[in-house]
Design an enzyme around this catalytic site. Sequence first.
Site, PDB file in Angstrom:
ATOM      1  N   GLY A 250      15.246   0.285  15.881  1.00 58.56           N
ATOM      2  CA  GLY A 250      15.457  -0.746  16.894  1.00 58.56           C
ATOM      3  C   GLY A 250      15.759  -2.091  16.232  1.00 58.56           C
ATOM      4  O   GLY A 250      16.611  -2.855  16.714  1.00 58.56           O
ATOM      5  N   ASP A 251      15.073  -2.382  15.128  1.00 54.65           N
ATOM      6  CA  ASP A 251      15.305  -3.647  14.411  1.00 54.65           C
ATOM      7  C   ASP A 251      16.716  -3.661  13.815  1.00 54.65           C
ATOM      8  O   ASP A 251      17.412  -4.683  13.851  1.00 54.65           O
ATOM      9  CB  ASP A 251      14.270  -3.816  13.284  1.00 54.65           C
ATOM     10  CG  ASP A 251      12.849  -3.674  13.802  1.00 54.65           C
ATOM     11  OD1 ASP A 251      12.617  -4.035  14.971  1.00 54.65           O
ATOM     12  OD2 ASP A 251      11.981  -3.180  13.055  1.00 54.65           O
TER      13      ASP A 251
HETATM   14  P1  ATP Z   1      11.633   1.134  16.418  1.00 52.81           P
HETATM   15  O1  ATP Z   1      10.554   0.548  17.307  1.00 52.81           O
HETATM   16  O2  ATP Z   1      11.182   2.307  15.617  1.00 52.81           O
HETATM   17  O3  ATP Z   1      12.348   0.120  15.591  1.00 52.81           O
HETATM   18  P2  ATP Z   1      13.057   1.479  18.919  1.00 52.81           P
HETATM   19  O4  ATP Z   1      12.238   2.367  19.805  1.00 52.81           O
HETATM   20  O5  ATP Z   1      13.060   0.032  19.172  1.00 52.81           O
HETATM   21  O6  ATP Z   1      12.745   1.769  17.391  1.00 52.81           O
HETATM   22  P3  ATP Z   1      15.206   3.393  19.204  1.00 52.81           P
HETATM   23  O7  ATP Z   1      15.637   3.499  20.612  1.00 52.81           O
HETATM   24  O8  ATP Z   1      14.337   4.476  18.672  1.00 52.81           O
HETATM   25  O9  ATP Z   1      14.595   1.942  18.960  1.00 52.81           O
HETATM   26  O10 ATP Z   1      16.493   3.348  18.246  1.00 52.81           O
HETATM   27  C1  ATP Z   1      17.452   2.317  18.234  1.00 52.81           C
HETATM   28  C2  ATP Z   1      18.818   2.894  17.936  1.00 52.81           C
HETATM   29  O11 ATP Z   1      18.796   3.570  16.663  1.00 52.81           O
HETATM   30  C3  ATP Z   1      19.295   3.954  18.950  1.00 52.81           C
HETATM   31  O12 ATP Z   1      19.914   3.362  20.070  1.00 52.81           O
HETATM   32  C4  ATP Z   1      20.254   4.764  18.082  1.00 52.81           C
HETATM   33  O13 ATP Z   1      21.495   4.099  17.970  1.00 52.81           O
HETATM   34  C5  ATP Z   1      19.566   4.769  16.720  1.00 52.81           C
HETATM   35  N1  ATP Z   1      18.663   5.933  16.594  1.00 52.81           N
HETATM   36  C6  ATP Z   1      17.325   5.946  16.731  1.00 52.81           C
HETATM   37  N2  ATP Z   1      16.851   7.209  16.608  1.00 52.81           N
HETATM   38  C7  ATP Z   1      17.904   8.011  16.385  1.00 52.81           C
HETATM   39  C8  ATP Z   1      18.076   9.417  16.181  1.00 52.81           C
HETATM   40  N3  ATP Z   1      17.056  10.263  16.207  1.00 52.81           N
HETATM   41  N4  ATP Z   1      19.326   9.882  15.978  1.00 52.81           N
HETATM   42  C9  ATP Z   1      20.386   9.044  15.977  1.00 52.81           C
HETATM   43  N5  ATP Z   1      20.286   7.707  16.155  1.00 52.81           N
HETATM   44  C10 ATP Z   1      19.075   7.200  16.372  1.00 52.81           C
END
Ligand code: ATP
Length: 311
Positions: A250-251
């Site tokens: 997400g970052d």
């Molecule tokens: P974190 O809190 O761990 O930083 P988050 O929950 O804020 O993550 P996510 O939605 O998990 O953010 O991920 C952000 C972006 O990263 C997604 O929109 C996607 O583009 C990419 N991403 C994350 N997980 C995956 C995955 N398993 N496969 C492919 N891309 C991923």
Amino acid sequence: MIATVTLNPAIDIRYNLPVFQLDEVNRVSIVDKTAGGKGLNVSRVLSQLGIKVTCTGFLGGKSGEWIADQFPKWGLNNQFVPIQGNTRFCLAIESSEGHTEILEQGPLIEENEREEFLKNFDRILDTNQYIVVSGSLPSGLSSDFYRQLAAKAKQKGKYLLLDTSNEALEKGIQGNPFLIKPNREELCKLIGKKDATLEDMILHARAICQKGIKFVLLSLGKQGALLISSGRVLQANIPTLTSVHQVGSGDSMLAGFTYAHAKDYSIEEVLKWACACGMSNAASERTGEIDLSQVHYYLNFIEVKELTGGV
Ligand code: ATP
């Protein structure tokens, strides 16, 4: 010019153990230590994208010094405010049983330290067009602290991007940041509906935008992301990755968005860059790191379409 705010940074320590045994002595041979906190993850990714980043927040004690010592390696401009308390440690244990985290709460911020930060923040607003604000609030700061920062940025015509959760997000929104980046769980909490459907989330995100926020970037892990504004909803579909270390994705996504928006790319391209940077972090073993050639490669396979009907 881009600045990041990390109010409660940490030294992140990661232990890799074949087996994690409770009530036993567990010895580790591989120890990974990084300057952590969501804003610092964003900063490292921006730096890998070739951006000169100014970082601010609070740092204290020997642990704070250790973090500051890492900045030259990443080319980061250190504008952290020194504090009396000690910057925290956070521990992650990876083993065959899974992933265990032990997070310290972090130091208490004193009133004079908060005042110093706000003065520093005003100076940073004068010299930076984008400010990325990420993570939880340390104790000593009121839950509307991000609302204050967002309102200051808005007043000076700067883009403030906010990635936080719970009350800090709920109140932060009232300062009308340029963008918020919740994931599915964070948006569900915000709208007070545990099992909200994507349609519910889009409706609420639109309502948030109508109150004065330009974008809600809803990240959906391996399902890609939605970019919602008051008039449009864009959906990004991403290819599947085989090996995934999701922490920090997400970052990295937020760094990719900010980078591409600052380059004045079309909004569809901006969303692609956000997803490609998130994916590259997910494909990497390390938190808050991307591989630029991989990002360019992923960009070819991310599809962005406008949602007119249902999702
Ligand atoms: P974190 O809190 O761990 O930083 P988050 O929950 O804020 O993550 P996510 O939605 O998990 O953010 O991920 C952000 C972006 O990263 C997604 O929109 C996607 O583009 C990419 N991403 C994350 N997980 C995956 C995955 N398993 N496969 C492919 N891309 C991923």
